[in-house]
Design an enzyme around this catalytic site. Structure first.
Site, PDB file in Angstrom:
ATOM      1  N   TYR A  47       0.826  -1.221   0.000  1.00  0.00           N
ATOM      2  CA  TYR A  47       0.000   0.000   0.000  1.00  0.00           C
ATOM      3  C   TYR A  47       0.857   1.268   0.000  1.00  0.00           C
ATOM      4  O   TYR A  47       0.345   2.368  -0.183  1.00  0.00           O
ATOM      5  CB  TYR A  47      -0.942   0.049   1.226  1.00  0.00           C
ATOM      6  CG  TYR A  47      -1.929  -1.079   1.345  1.00  0.00           C
ATOM      7  CD1 TYR A  47      -2.138  -1.982   0.302  1.00  0.00           C
ATOM      8  CD2 TYR A  47      -2.659  -1.263   2.510  1.00  0.00           C
ATOM      9  CE1 TYR A  47      -3.026  -3.031   0.438  1.00  0.00           C
ATOM     10  CE2 TYR A  47      -3.568  -2.308   2.645  1.00  0.00           C
ATOM     11  CZ  TYR A  47      -3.737  -3.194   1.612  1.00  0.00           C
ATOM     12  OH  TYR A  47      -4.632  -4.227   1.759  1.00  0.00           O
ATOM     13  N   LEU A 186     -17.483  -3.485   2.433  1.00  0.00           N
ATOM     14  CA  LEU A 186     -18.600  -2.686   1.899  1.00  0.00           C
ATOM     15  C   LEU A 186     -18.740  -2.909   0.395  1.00  0.00           C
ATOM     16  O   LEU A 186     -19.417  -2.137  -0.289  1.00  0.00           O
ATOM     17  CB  LEU A 186     -18.347  -1.193   2.182  1.00  0.00           C
ATOM     18  CG  LEU A 186     -18.171  -0.827   3.665  1.00  0.00           C
ATOM     19  CD1 LEU A 186     -17.689   0.610   3.829  1.00  0.00           C
ATOM     20  CD2 LEU A 186     -19.491  -1.039   4.418  1.00  0.00           C
ATOM     21  N   ILE A 225     -12.793  -4.828   8.102  1.00  0.00           N
ATOM     22  CA  ILE A 225     -11.830  -3.711   8.069  1.00  0.00           C
ATOM     23  C   ILE A 225     -12.200  -2.716   6.968  1.00  0.00           C
ATOM     24  O   ILE A 225     -11.459  -2.548   5.996  1.00  0.00           O
ATOM     25  CB  ILE A 225     -10.387  -4.241   7.895  1.00  0.00           C
ATOM     26  CG1 ILE A 225     -10.282  -5.256   6.725  1.00  0.00           C
ATOM     27  CG2 ILE A 225      -9.881  -4.866   9.183  1.00  0.00           C
ATOM     28  CD1 ILE A 225      -8.842  -5.576   6.317  1.00  0.00           C
ATOM     29  N   LYS A 227     -12.496   0.529   4.749  1.00  0.00           N
ATOM     30  CA  LYS A 227     -11.651   1.712   4.510  1.00  0.00           C
ATOM     31  C   LYS A 227     -12.559   2.915   4.314  1.00  0.00           C
ATOM     32  O   LYS A 227     -13.612   2.819   3.661  1.00  0.00           O
ATOM     33  CB  LYS A 227     -10.802   1.487   3.257  1.00  0.00           C
ATOM     34  CG  LYS A 227     -10.007   2.705   2.812  1.00  0.00           C
ATOM     35  CD  LYS A 227     -10.658   3.421   1.648  1.00  0.00           C
ATOM     36  CE  LYS A 227      -9.910   4.697   1.280  1.00  0.00           C
ATOM     37  NZ  LYS A 227     -10.573   5.428   0.183  1.00  0.00           N
ATOM     38  N   ASN A 237     -19.078   4.322   9.969  1.00  0.00           N
ATOM     39  CA  ASN A 237     -18.786   2.884   9.996  1.00  0.00           C
ATOM     40  C   ASN A 237     -18.566   2.355  11.412  1.00  0.00           C
ATOM     41  O   ASN A 237     -18.631   1.150  11.639  1.00  0.00           O
ATOM     42  CB  ASN A 237     -17.545   2.578   9.135  1.00  0.00           C
ATOM     43  CG  ASN A 237     -17.783   2.884   7.676  1.00  0.00           C
ATOM     44  OD1 ASN A 237     -18.931   3.008   7.240  1.00  0.00           O
ATOM     45  ND2 ASN A 237     -16.722   3.015   6.901  1.00  0.00           N
TER      46      ASN A 237
HETATM   47  N1  LIG Z   1      -5.720  -8.713   1.730  1.00  0.00           N
HETATM   48  C1  LIG Z   1      -6.052  -8.199   0.567  1.00  0.00           C
HETATM   49  O1  LIG Z   1      -5.687  -8.712  -0.505  1.00  0.00           O
HETATM   50  C2  LIG Z   1      -6.912  -6.963   0.549  1.00  0.00           C
HETATM   51  C3  LIG Z   1      -7.557  -6.585  -0.634  1.00  0.00           C
HETATM   52  C4  LIG Z   1      -8.370  -5.460  -0.622  1.00  0.00           C
HETATM   53  C5  LIG Z   1      -8.521  -4.722   0.556  1.00  0.00           C
HETATM   54  N2  LIG Z   1      -7.861  -5.097   1.697  1.00  0.00           N
HETATM   55  C6  LIG Z   1      -7.995  -4.335   2.975  1.00  0.00           C
HETATM   56  O2  LIG Z   1      -9.380  -4.143   3.255  1.00  0.00           O
HETATM   57  C7  LIG Z   1      -9.663  -2.757   3.386  1.00  0.00           C
HETATM   58  C8  LIG Z   1     -11.077  -2.442   2.966  1.00  0.00           C
HETATM   59  O3  LIG Z   1     -11.337  -2.862   1.645  1.00  0.00           O
HETATM   60  P1  LIG Z   1     -11.508  -1.870   0.403  1.00  0.00           P
HETATM   61  O4  LIG Z   1     -10.768  -0.609   0.663  1.00  0.00           O
HETATM   62  O5  LIG Z   1     -11.165  -2.652  -0.808  1.00  0.00           O
HETATM   63  O6  LIG Z   1     -13.082  -1.616   0.303  1.00  0.00           O
HETATM   64  P2  LIG Z   1     -14.298  -1.239   1.274  1.00  0.00           P
HETATM   65  O7  LIG Z   1     -13.830  -0.982   2.648  1.00  0.00           O
HETATM   66  O8  LIG Z   1     -15.344  -2.253   1.045  1.00  0.00           O
HETATM   67  O9  LIG Z   1     -14.838   0.112   0.610  1.00  0.00           O
HETATM   68  C9  LIG Z   1     -14.145   1.319   0.612  1.00  0.00           C
HETATM   69  C10 LIG Z   1     -14.994   2.314  -0.186  1.00  0.00           C
HETATM   70  O10 LIG Z   1     -16.229   2.526   0.491  1.00  0.00           O
HETATM   71  C11 LIG Z   1     -16.417   3.910   0.740  1.00  0.00           C
HETATM   72  N3  LIG Z   1     -17.043   4.083   2.048  1.00  0.00           N
HETATM   73  C12 LIG Z   1     -16.494   3.790   3.256  1.00  0.00           C
HETATM   74  N4  LIG Z   1     -17.346   4.085   4.252  1.00  0.00           N
HETATM   75  C13 LIG Z   1     -18.461   4.593   3.664  1.00  0.00           C
HETATM   76  C14 LIG Z   1     -19.687   5.085   4.181  1.00  0.00           C
HETATM   77  N5  LIG Z   1     -19.927   5.099   5.483  1.00  0.00           N
HETATM   78  N6  LIG Z   1     -20.614   5.525   3.289  1.00  0.00           N
HETATM   79  C15 LIG Z   1     -20.369   5.501   1.957  1.00  0.00           C
HETATM   80  N7  LIG Z   1     -19.223   5.032   1.418  1.00  0.00           N
HETATM   81  C16 LIG Z   1     -18.267   4.583   2.264  1.00  0.00           C
HETATM   82  C17 LIG Z   1     -15.021   4.511   0.740  1.00  0.00           C
HETATM   83  O11 LIG Z   1     -15.114   5.875   0.397  1.00  0.00           O
HETATM   84  P3  LIG Z   1     -14.203   7.013   1.083  1.00  0.00           P
HETATM   85  O12 LIG Z   1     -12.795   6.515   1.089  1.00  0.00           O
HETATM   86  O13 LIG Z   1     -14.433   8.187   0.196  1.00  0.00           O
HETATM   87  O14 LIG Z   1     -14.698   7.252   2.471  1.00  0.00           O
HETATM   88  C18 LIG Z   1     -14.327   3.659  -0.329  1.00  0.00           C
HETATM   89  O15 LIG Z   1     -14.630   4.150  -1.615  1.00  0.00           O
HETATM   90  C19 LIG Z   1      -8.567  -2.102   2.535  1.00  0.00           C
HETATM   91  O16 LIG Z   1      -8.431  -0.731   2.797  1.00  0.00           O
HETATM   92  C20 LIG Z   1      -7.384  -2.931   2.919  1.00  0.00           C
HETATM   93  O17 LIG Z   1      -6.893  -2.529   4.201  1.00  0.00           O
HETATM   94  C21 LIG Z   1      -7.079  -6.216   1.706  1.00  0.00           C
END
Ligand SMILES: NC(=O)c1ccc[n+]([C@@H]2O[C@H](COP(=O)([O-])OP(=O)(O)OC[C@H]3O[C@@H](n4cnc5c(N)ncnc54)[C@H](OP(=O)(O)O)[C@@H]3O)[C@@H](O)[C@H]2O)c1
Length: 276
Positions: A47, A186, A225, A227, A237
């Site tokens: 990251y 999400l 988790i 983001k 959240n």
């Molecule tokens: N191990 C792996 O291979 C892997 C892969 C993917 C992700 N991850 C981890 O998992 C974490 C989360 O996954 P992700 O970032 O892919 O997706 P996510 O958490 O499902 O979604 C993040 C998105 O949702 C939006 N969001 C967040 N809270 C919100 C709310 N209350 N209302 C409306 N929209 C909202 C965010 O917008 P804003 O940013 O504008 O608030 C962002 O665009 C990552 O950050 C990372 O740490 C790990």
């Protein structure tokens, strides 16, 4: 906050994801998350934000011992030697002596699993990673890690949200005293447009995202988790501990899973378990 018990260690079931957050935005988001009450932060070498996460942790004034910090080793560093060296670099960037959890970010079939596990265990024994685990592993791979190598892993971090079933992996993890860490909980924001999640949310005065996070954590043995970049989303959240879903609502949300629900599927992905 609710906690998961991982071999005696309480882990906050709701964590804060940091993928795509870098620089000042990352530092501020981490500080805001800690101010809101999050005590579980997820980052990764790939990251490119470990220094920013470290700066946010330091700036927050929250005691290191009160924070559960995870990082992940990237795929080109899983060999014996490079892995240990990369963890030292991660710790330097994060400005800490240890991470609470260290994960192998993706399976790397080109490097013998025995070698990867040996290196991971060495970091664990040295106290630089209090707990160890994997990410994006299938059930067959988890079985190898546990049965063949007896590695004391505590979690498999995988994509999990209402549109993707992870029943096979979750059953296996539970059966072996481990928990699932749900990434992209999400569905990268897509839950907001789902009519069932909106309808359930209205009953409780909650958003579809809050219903989704509640659904994940209420299952038990599942950490989530999400983001969020904006302070409003970070706070939103976190407000999921003052309501509960009924068993009927839990089942209805489970039924949203569909075969094409997976969002994260890069070319190096393993042959995923069939979605149940
Ligand atoms: N191990 C792996 O291979 C892997 C892969 C993917 C992700 N991850 C981890 O998992 C974490 C989360 O996954 P992700 O970032 O892919 O997706 P996510 O958490 O499902 O979604 C993040 C998105 O949702 C939006 N969001 C967040 N809270 C919100 C709310 N209350 N209302 C409306 N929209 C909202 C965010 O917008 P804003 O940013 O504008 O608030 C962002 O665009 C990552 O950050 C990372 O740490 C790990």
């Amino acid at each position: 906050m609710e906690f998961i018990n991982a071999r005696g260690t309480p882990i906050p079931a709701l964590g804060f994801g940091t993928y795509e957050l870098t620089g000042t935005a990352c530092r501020k988001a981490v500080t805001a998350a800690l101010e809101t009450g999050y005590r579980h932060i997820d980052t990764a070498q790939i990251y490119n934000n470990e220094s920013d996460v470290g700066a946010g942790l330091a700036e927050s004034g929250v005691k290191r011992g009160d924070i559960f910090l995870t990082t992940k080793v990237w795929m080109d560093r899983v060999n014996d030697g490079p892995l240990q060296k990369s963890v030292d670099e991660s710790l330097k960037h994060l400005k800490t002596d240890y991470v609470d959890l260290l994960l192998l970010h993706w399976p790397v079939p080109e490097v013998p699993l025995a070698e990867q596990i040996k290196a991971l265990r060495e970091v664990h024994s040295a106290g630089k990673a209090r707990l160890i685990g994997v990410s994006n592993y299938t059930v067959a791979m988890l079985r190898d890690v546990i049965e063949e190598f007896g590695a004391p892993i505590v979690t498999n971090q995988v994509e999990y949200h209402p549109f993707l079933s992870q029943k096979a992996i979750l059953d296996f993890l539970r059966g072996n005293g481990m928990f699932l860490t749900a990434y992209s909980p999400l569905a990268r924001g897509a839950v907001r447009d789902n009519s069932l999640l909106n309808e359930i949310g209205k009953r409780y005065g909650k958003t579809p995202g809050q219903v989704t996070l509640r659904w994940l954590i209420q299952q038990g043995s599942v950490a989530a988790i999400p983001k969020a970049g904006s302070p409003a989303h970070i706070k939103n959240n976190f407000e999921i501990f003052d309501f509960s879903l009924s068993p009927y609502e839990m089942e209805k949300i489970h039924a949203l899973a569909r075969p094409d629900g997976r969002l994260i599927n890069p070319g190096w992905s393993p042959h995923w378990d069939r979605a149940a």
